[in-house]
Scaffold this motif. Structure first.
Motif, short mmCIF file in Angstrom:
data_model
loop_
_atom_site.label_atom_id
_atom_site.label_comp_id
_atom_site.label_asym_id
_atom_site.label_seq_id
_atom_site.Cartn_x
_atom_site.Cartn_y
_atom_site.Cartn_z
N UNK A 57 73.88 -18.62 2.98
CA UNK A 57 73.23 -17.47 2.89
C UNK A 57 72.32 -17.45 1.76
N UNK A 58 71.03 -17.16 1.94
CA UNK A 58 69.96 -16.99 0.97
C UNK A 58 69.35 -15.62 0.78
N UNK A 59 69.24 -15.12 -0.60
CA UNK A 59 68.85 -13.95 -0.66
C UNK A 59 67.81 -13.93 -1.72
N UNK A 60 66.62 -13.35 -1.61
CA UNK A 60 65.65 -13.39 -2.36
C UNK A 60 65.16 -12.08 -3.07
N UNK A 61 65.18 -11.99 -4.68
CA UNK A 61 64.95 -10.99 -5.45
C UNK A 61 63.51 -10.77 -5.99
N UNK A 62 62.90 -11.73 -5.97
CA UNK A 62 61.35 -11.79 -6.64
C UNK A 62 60.62 -12.83 -5.94
N UNK A 63 59.31 -12.24 -5.43
CA UNK A 63 58.64 -13.42 -4.70
C UNK A 63 59.01 -13.50 -3.50
N UNK A 64 58.60 -15.11 -3.05
CA UNK A 64 58.94 -15.33 -1.60
C UNK A 64 59.62 -16.74 -1.51
N UNK A 65 60.28 -17.04 -0.80
CA UNK A 65 61.23 -18.48 -0.84
C UNK A 65 60.80 -18.81 0.82
N UNK A 83 72.56 -18.88 7.83
CA UNK A 83 72.32 -19.95 8.52
C UNK A 83 73.71 -20.39 8.75
N UNK A 84 74.02 -20.35 10.18
CA UNK A 84 75.62 -20.73 10.57
C UNK A 84 75.83 -22.07 10.47
N UNK A 85 76.97 -22.46 10.39
CA UNK A 85 77.37 -24.15 10.20
C UNK A 85 76.94 -24.94 11.08
N UNK A 86 76.47 -24.57 12.28
CA UNK A 86 75.77 -25.33 13.53
C UNK A 86 74.43 -25.46 13.32
N UNK A 87 73.60 -24.86 12.05
CA UNK A 87 72.28 -24.99 11.72
C UNK A 87 71.48 -24.04 12.34
N UNK A 88 72.16 -22.84 13.21
CA UNK A 88 71.33 -21.94 13.92
C UNK A 88 71.12 -20.95 12.63
#
Length: 258
Positions: A162-170, A221-226
């Motif tokens: 899991x990726x969460x962004x708080x400021x800017x862009x990633x 992102x799932x464990x299968x890369x999706x």
């Protein structure tokens, strides 16, 4: 009433004094090019230095360099500070490796790459990294590249993330794992051995995709890369002790570096 005012005044002096002590400690950290210093360590952690075979205990003010591998114990919080006072933090039961740690200078961009095997991380990057440099947090199935200043990555044991962004862009991308591991054949022709059975098609776990995740957005992102499609997340659903602690540390870091 007077006693209450006096007590509040005393407590304010204590907090101000504590902030100044920590600020002094932060500014006194001598961080060389290509290094990160352990600024905070609540709990326990071990490091496997690059080229070594034995793990050792990690302590405050220890230095990490490219190739070092770290694992944190239970109920542990670790903060690393880089020369430009960018911070990257790790929660308990995290396992990561510093792939590259080049702080750069006025003529060279800084490049930092950290691979997460499992655990939770939080990055708060200086503006200089965003303008000229590369900072990547990667896991088995994705790479989160810097286009913003504050974001986090959670990596589970099943390789999901899991990726969460708080400021800017990633920029979060997947794919290319097999290509990165494939080694080219170099040198003169070699004698080929007799015929051997050829294994069937190998399943590719990492799908190729790229998403730009903006502030207050997330991607799973799932464990299968999706990857799921990015979506916004609410501040309330994001609240927990880890997030609250990082936000308080970010506020502290901002007040000390401005």
């Amino acid at each position: 009433m007077k006693k209450t005012v006096i007590i509040l005044f005393i407590f304010s002096l204590i907090f101000i004094g504590a902030d100044r002590v920590h600020a002094k400690r932060l500014m006194e950290l001598k961080i060389g090019t290509g290094e990160a210093k352990v600024n905070k360590l609540d709990g326990s952690a071990q490091v496997l230095p690059d080229g070594k075979k034995t793990w050792r205990t990690l302590t405050v003010r220890d230095t990490l360099r490219g190739g070092d591998e770290v694992r944190t114990g239970s109920r542990t919080r670790l903060e690393l500070i880089m020369p430009d006072y960018s911070a990257i933090r790790f929660a308990d039961n995290s396992h990561f490796k510093v792939l590259q740690l080049d702080s750069g200078d006025e003529t060279r961009p800084r490049n930092v790459k950290v691979h997460m095997a499992v655990g939770r991380s939080w990055a708060n990057l200086s503006r200089s990294v965003v303008k000229r440099g590369q900072f990547d947090l990667s896991c088995e199935n994705a790479v989160a590249g810097v286009r913003g200043t504050i974001y986090r990555m959670n990596v589970e044991a099943d390789k999901s993330a899991l990726v969460r962004v708080y400021d800017g862009q990633v920029s979060v991308s997947g794919g290319g794992k097999e290509d990165q591991n494939r080694k080219p054949i170099l040198g003169p022709p070699q004698k080929i051995s007799g015929p051997k059975p050829i294994p069937g098609p190998k399943k590719v776990s990492m799908e190729e995709w790229v998403y730009i995740i903006k502030a207050m957005q997330q991607i799973r992102i799932g464990g299968d890369g999706k990857a799921e499609k990015p979506r916004e997340f609410a501040e309330q659903e994001d609240r927990d002790d880890w997030v609250d602690w990082n936000k308080s540390q970010d506020s502290e870091l901002k007040s000390m570096t401005e």
